[in-house]
Motif scaffolding. Structure first.
Motif, PDB file in Angstrom:
ATOM      1  N   VAL A   1       1.058  -1.351   0.028  1.00  0.00           N
ATOM      2  CA  VAL A   1       0.235   0.125  -0.039  1.00  0.00           C
ATOM      3  C   VAL A   1       0.857   1.313   0.100  1.00  0.00           C
TER       4      VAL A   1
ATOM      5  N   ILE B   1      -4.465   2.882  -8.340  1.00  0.00           N
ATOM      6  CA  ILE B   1      -5.485   2.172  -7.506  1.00  0.00           C
ATOM      7  C   ILE B   1      -6.761   1.538  -8.476  1.00  0.00           C
TER       8      ILE B   1
ATOM      9  N   PRO C   1      -9.990   0.317  -6.972  1.00  0.00           N
ATOM     10  CA  PRO C   1     -11.025   0.028  -5.807  1.00  0.00           C
ATOM     11  C   PRO C   1     -12.164  -1.111  -6.274  1.00  0.00           C
TER      12      PRO C   1
ATOM     13  N   GLY D   1      -5.108  -2.158   2.918  1.00  0.00           N
ATOM     14  CA  GLY D   1      -5.357  -2.204   1.747  1.00  0.00           C
ATOM     15  C   GLY D   1      -6.957  -3.030   1.461  1.00  0.00           C
TER      16      GLY D   1
ATOM     17  N   LEU E   1      -8.431  -1.968  -2.173  1.00  0.00           N
ATOM     18  CA  LEU E   1      -7.818  -1.007  -2.778  1.00  0.00           C
ATOM     19  C   LEU E   1      -7.457  -1.249  -4.129  1.00  0.00           C
TER      20      LEU E   1
END
Length: 157
Positions: free
Chosen positions: A77, A88, A90, A117, A133
């Motif tokens: 991270v 990133i 998500p 994360g 993440l």
């Protein structure tokens, strides 16, 4: 036996926090630990879930593994955050917990959340909704390595 172990744990915890070992204070700590356990028995909160002594043997290998996973994830991270493009992706995913007890499912959910994360955002029975993440974190969870480690910790290898 569970109550005796709980009293012993509370007494040891009291000794560590106290730092004073005069006979009167040690006796006060022992009496306090016993009174706390008696109050817990009377309040019906001194159960297997509150003091899962049977998980002690699994904790010897599980917690060092979890600390290593936390460190690896924290490093990953950190690299993502410091990357100039902030790569990133998500992702929300649902993973199934194979643990047989509510303590096992809670341990699995908390282990996911402790790992940087990823965070467990919901629990519905044995299904955990997880936000990651990056998509690799979700894929890693879906692979089931953490689930197997928690099941092993729970005594179901």
């Amino acid at each position: 036996m569970r109550h005796l172990g709980l009293a012993g744990f509370l007494f040891a915890f009291w000794l560590v926090l106290s730092g004073h070992y005069t006979p009167m204070l040690v006796a006060a700590g022992a009496v306090s630990a016993v009174l706390c356990v008696l109050a817990m028995i009377r309040g019906r909160v001194a159960d297997a879930e509150g003091f899962p002594i049977e998980l002690l043997s699994g904790a010897v290998t599980y917690f060092p593994w979890l600390l290593r996973e936390i460190a690896k994830s924290a490093w990953a991270v950190t690299k993502i955050i410091l990357h100039p493009n902030l790569p990133i992706s998500p992702t929300m995913t649902v993973v199934r917990a194979s643990q047989r007890t509510s303590t096992g499912v809670a341990t699995y959910a908390n282990s996911i959340t402790l790992t940087p994360g990823t965070i467990t955002v919901g629990v519905n029975g044995s299904e955990l909704t997880v936000h990651a993440l990056v998509s690799e974190g979700a894929l890693d969870l879906e692979g089931g390595a953490m689930d197997r480690r928690v099941s092993q910790f729970e005594g179901r290898a």
